[in-house]
Design an enzyme around this catalytic site. Sequence first.
Site, PDB file in Angstrom:
ATOM      1  CB  THR A 190      -1.377   0.150   1.292  1.00 12.57           C
ATOM      2  OG1 THR A 190      -1.859  -1.156   1.040  1.00 12.57           O
ATOM      3  CG2 THR A 190      -1.862   1.654   1.129  1.00 12.57           C
ATOM      4  CB  SER A 193      14.381   2.931  13.023  1.00 11.55           C
ATOM      5  OG  SER A 193      14.964   4.101  13.832  1.00 11.55           O
ATOM      6  CB  CYS A 249      -7.949  -5.052   0.256  1.00  7.83           C
ATOM      7  SG  CYS A 249      -6.885  -5.600   0.442  1.00  7.83           S
TER       8      CYS A 249
HETATM    9  N1  PMP Z   1      -1.972  -4.781  -3.458  1.00  4.75           N
HETATM   10  C1  PMP Z   1      -2.607  -5.922  -3.733  1.00  4.75           C
HETATM   11  C2  PMP Z   1      -3.259  -6.897  -4.930  1.00  4.75           C
HETATM   12  C3  PMP Z   1      -3.034  -6.698  -2.802  1.00  4.75           C
HETATM   13  O1  PMP Z   1      -3.736  -7.797  -2.111  1.00  4.75           O
HETATM   14  C4  PMP Z   1      -2.296  -6.161  -1.446  1.00  4.75           C
HETATM   15  C5  PMP Z   1      -3.141  -7.285  -0.228  1.00  4.75           C
HETATM   16  N2  PMP Z   1      -2.242  -8.266   0.113  1.00  4.75           N
HETATM   17  C6  PMP Z   1      -2.208  -4.925  -1.394  1.00  4.75           C
HETATM   18  C7  PMP Z   1      -1.105  -3.931  -2.365  1.00  4.75           C
HETATM   19  C8  PMP Z   1      -0.999  -4.466  -0.201  1.00  4.75           C
HETATM   20  O2  PMP Z   1      -0.387  -4.721   0.344  1.00  4.75           O
HETATM   21  P1  PMP Z   1       0.153  -4.648   2.308  1.00  4.75           P
HETATM   22  O3  PMP Z   1      -0.936  -5.275   2.682  1.00  4.75           O
HETATM   23  O4  PMP Z   1       0.937  -4.597   1.451  1.00  4.75           O
HETATM   24  O5  PMP Z   1       0.075  -2.907   2.026  1.00  4.75           O
END
Ligand code: PMP
Length: 392
Positions: free
Chosen positions: A72, A237, A324
């Site tokens: 993200t 960090s 998500c």
């Molecule tokens: N992009 C895609 C296609 C995802 O499936 C996800 C969730 N795994 C993310 C972005 C976000 O990743 P993260 O949880 O590492 O921020």
Amino acid sequence: MDEVYFDYQSAKPVDPRVLDYMLPYFSEKFGNPSTLHNIGDKATEALKKSREQIARFINADTDEIIFTSGATEANNMALIGYALRNKRKGNHIVISEIEHISIRNIAKYLEREGFQVTRVPVDLYGQVDLTKLERRLTDETILISIGYADNEIGTIQNIPVIGKLAEEKGIALHTDAVAAEGLIPIDVKKDRIHLMSLSSNDLYGPKGVGVLYMKKRYRVNPLIIGGGQERGLRSGSENMHGIVGMGKAAELMQKEMKKDAETLQRYRDHLIEELLEIPDSFLNGHPTQRLPNNVHVRFEGIEGEAILLSFKDEKIAVSTGSACTSKTLEPSHTLIATGLTHEEAHGSLQLTPGRFTRDEDIDQVLSVTPSIIERLRKMSPIYKPKKKMITK
Ligand code: PMP
């Protein structure tokens, strides 16, 4: 696990070998790479090693790897950081209609900030229409962002062709490669990718760490300002235990991916074949340009949520779409973009096996699915079995 797990797309366990490798970084190997004593030097070395492991995995150079808190954040850095840095060149960004929610929400944010965003349609299999993509590029276009593969229906995009098009037009190509990483080989040079987001967990590393790959000579504005870590692009960090975990996970994945993917593909094909034996069931996504772990089948006349709960009773973890967005009752934007009606988009089952799936898990899910579908259809006010076509 006393649950049978078929939702590796949403979350993966950390591989025990990765966990073992990470553990000392919580205690005896606690150094901060910004310090100059021996303990700090050890941390600097570990950071360098992780960067090398990730770079090797995607055929990048080490100075093209920026550690982040996940995909993200990498997506934010790529889209917002690139747009802000390059706004004098143009204010137009192109994404597809089926991007991950983080990209879609970042795009909305950029629109509020005065950028123009075009969303390119996909075909009925979820592939970006390349002619339409090309037609939508203008002199103002600075960035194209298209996911490498779709995390719901598993369709793989034609990234090398999009990369070539972007280069010919002098436009940067960003790809969110989270759904594809660890399942199909990604080579940033061959694929002509300029910016790419990765998440550690999709490689069986810990959550909360990721990478932005940024090709040499491409620049983004930093979104997090502070002590100047990660070339001043991501201050704070370093999350050392997370970063070493991601590096180790990438190293293992590079060695094991080919074999893992063969097993997953065997599971996938068997699951799809058997599930399509159930009447009025259809495959979502592309029949061949498809992630090796992705099974996504639509059953007519059934609610996805009801399917999910029935599998929950059987202690089988499945999904109906992207984790998500699963808390919303909206149908999947991806399925709608492929042309399904709202009603049709609701009745899908997504199974994503992974590294720890066993043959008996496949047998178990296949043994319960037909009866679950039959029972739910009996209760369904909308299910009408399709009449056989009578032709003269
Ligand atoms: N992009 C895609 C296609 C995802 O499936 C996800 C969730 N795994 C993310 C972005 C976000 O990743 P993260 O949880 O590492 O921020």
